[in-house]
Design an enzyme around this catalytic site. Structure first.
Site, mmCIF file in Angstrom:
data_model
loop_
_atom_site.group_PDB
_atom_site.id
_atom_site.type_symbol
_atom_site.label_atom_id
_atom_site.label_comp_id
_atom_site.label_asym_id
_atom_site.label_seq_id
_atom_site.Cartn_x
_atom_site.Cartn_y
_atom_site.Cartn_z
ATOM 1 N N CYS A 1 36.900 -13.251 -11.841
ATOM 2 C CA CYS A 1 37.113 -14.199 -10.734
ATOM 3 C C CYS A 1 36.244 -14.263 -9.634
ATOM 4 O O CYS A 1 36.260 -13.168 -9.003
ATOM 5 C CB CYS A 1 38.818 -13.704 -10.113
ATOM 6 S SG CYS A 1 39.276 -14.695 -8.715
ATOM 7 N N PHE B 1 28.026 -29.368 -20.838
ATOM 8 C CA PHE B 1 27.706 -30.016 -22.006
ATOM 9 C C PHE B 1 26.589 -30.223 -23.107
ATOM 10 O O PHE B 1 26.042 -31.481 -23.864
ATOM 11 C CB PHE B 1 28.232 -31.807 -22.086
ATOM 12 C CG PHE B 1 29.714 -31.689 -21.282
ATOM 13 C CD1 PHE B 1 30.944 -31.588 -21.944
ATOM 14 C CD2 PHE B 1 29.490 -32.407 -20.139
ATOM 15 C CE1 PHE B 1 31.783 -31.882 -21.694
ATOM 16 C CE2 PHE B 1 31.403 -33.356 -20.273
ATOM 17 C CZ PHE B 1 32.186 -32.538 -20.311
ATOM 18 N N CYS B 2 25.930 -28.427 -23.222
ATOM 19 C CA CYS B 2 24.847 -28.551 -23.496
ATOM 20 C C CYS B 2 25.345 -28.317 -25.337
ATOM 21 O O CYS B 2 26.184 -27.343 -25.451
ATOM 22 C CB CYS B 2 24.333 -27.133 -23.454
ATOM 23 S SG CYS B 2 23.790 -27.588 -21.285
ATOM 24 N N LYS B 3 24.654 -29.251 -25.746
ATOM 25 C CA LYS B 3 24.622 -29.321 -27.282
ATOM 26 C C LYS B 3 23.709 -29.619 -27.856
ATOM 27 O O LYS B 3 22.849 -30.195 -27.046
ATOM 28 C CB LYS B 3 26.031 -30.261 -27.814
ATOM 29 C CG LYS B 3 27.628 -29.360 -27.136
ATOM 30 C CD LYS B 3 28.331 -28.402 -27.443
ATOM 31 C CE LYS B 3 29.296 -28.357 -27.065
ATOM 32 N NZ LYS B 3 29.372 -28.021 -25.659
ATOM 33 N N PRO B 4 23.206 -29.454 -29.386
ATOM 34 C CA PRO B 4 22.470 -29.581 -29.709
ATOM 35 C C PRO B 4 22.345 -30.817 -29.739
ATOM 36 O O PRO B 4 22.924 -31.694 -30.162
ATOM 37 C CB PRO B 4 21.892 -29.489 -31.194
ATOM 38 C CG PRO B 4 23.207 -28.319 -31.552
ATOM 39 C CD PRO B 4 24.081 -28.101 -30.531
ATOM 40 N N GLY B 5 20.970 -31.681 -28.896
ATOM 41 C CA GLY B 5 20.647 -33.582 -28.963
ATOM 42 C C GLY B 5 21.726 -33.597 -27.986
ATOM 43 O O GLY B 5 21.889 -34.749 -27.749
ATOM 44 N N ARG B 6 22.271 -33.209 -27.627
ATOM 45 C CA ARG B 6 22.968 -33.579 -26.058
ATOM 46 C C ARG B 6 23.429 -32.647 -24.682
ATOM 47 O O ARG B 6 23.038 -31.453 -24.566
ATOM 48 C CB ARG B 6 24.704 -33.326 -26.593
ATOM 49 C CG ARG B 6 25.886 -34.378 -25.024
ATOM 50 C CD ARG B 6 26.575 -34.068 -25.614
ATOM 51 N NE ARG B 6 27.874 -34.726 -24.672
ATOM 52 C CZ ARG B 6 28.779 -34.414 -24.148
ATOM 53 N NH1 ARG B 6 29.486 -34.299 -26.106
ATOM 54 N NH2 ARG B 6 29.745 -34.893 -23.794
#
Length: 278
Positions: free
Chosen positions: A121, A260-265
């Site tokens: 926390c 929102f870190c994703k492959p390609g994004r």
């Protein structure tokens, strides 16, 4: 089956922070089976004999946790302010006993608070609401990062979660070089604790870990932003979303916040001038 067999079974893995217990699956409530579950224990940080905070954490890499927490909370200015550290069992959990310099201990006593935190926390220990989002020295603009290097790092983030791979129950925080290589990472049941472990580790690695960014497997709350900024991290990547307060704090302290870190994004919330995308 005997009651004694239904109790928690001693850890039979070689991974610290994992214990096997009996459980039942939805499609077979008649036959228990063994499965791995992540351990969560109370960890007290004790400065010069005085308990300062209790956090729920995974029982591994606790020296790094104590060091990172001390830095990210402003208790110390550098690792040199700590003269010694020991992890010892206590009646209900673990204690990290920290020998603090006299100067820093005097400062700590002025604002000391006794509390017990929930899992990682970040508001724990704040005495007044006005203390939330306390000012952080604005960061310089010395770092850049090519977003094309992010995808490979995301694919390897799970490598630093051996407990998570077994249990599905941990967060990870890793240090990412400008090349996109993840050179080290830590996991914990608490996302803030995982980050503190990483920040503590970074403070010991010297120049090799000064260039780069933090990548976390969780959302980006304001505490994650503030802890990163307190330790001089200019860029924070999060797999999930950021909160409004995280964005406000990041904007104010000049931290580049990406969610929102994703492959390609990737979604850039603040200070995109540190990022390139060729």
């Amino acid at each position: 089956m005997k009651k004694t067999q239904q109790k928690e079974i001693e850890n039979v893995t070689n991974i610290t922070g994992v214990r096997q217990i009996e459980l039942w699956r939805r499609d077979d409530l008649q036959h228990p089976r063994l499965d791995e579950v992540a351990e969560e224990v109370p960890v007290a940080l004790v400065y010069n004999g005085i308990s300062h905070v209790v956090m729920m954490a995974s029982p591994k890499d606790l020296e790094y946790f104590a060091l990172g927490f001390s830095l990210s909370e402003g208790i110390i200015e550098s690792p040199r302010d700590i003269f010694g550290m020991d992890v010892v069992p206590s009646c209900n959990g673990l204690e990290v006993q920290i020998e603090l310099s006299s100067r820093r201990f005097m400062g700590l006593k002025e604002r000391r608070r006794a509390l017990a935190g929930r899992t990682g926390c970040g508001v724990c220990g704040v005495e007044q609401l006005n203390d939330i989002g306390k000012p952080v020295q604005p960061l310089p603009f010395t770092q850049t990062f090519d977003l094309n290097k992010l995808d490979d790092a995301l694919r390897h983030l799970n490598d630093f979660q051996p407990v998570g791979q077994l249990t599905g129950c941990t967060h990870a925080a890793a240090w990412m070089l400008p090349s996109g290589e993840l050179v080290g990472g830590h996991e914990d049941v608490g996302r803030h604790v995982a980050l503190d472990k990483l920040l503590g580790r970074r403070s010991q690695e010297g120049e090799s870990w000064q260039q780069g960014a933090v990548l976390v497997s969780s959302r980006a709350s304001y505490e994650m932003v503030q802890k990163s900024a307190m330790c001089g991290v200019e860029i924070l990547f999060a797999v999930s979303a950021a909160t409004t307060l995280a964005v406000e704090v990041a904007e104010r302290c000049n931290l580049t916040l990406v969610g929102f870190c994703k492959p390609g994004r990737a979604t850039v919330y603040t200070h995109p001038q540190r990022l390139v995308h060729n």
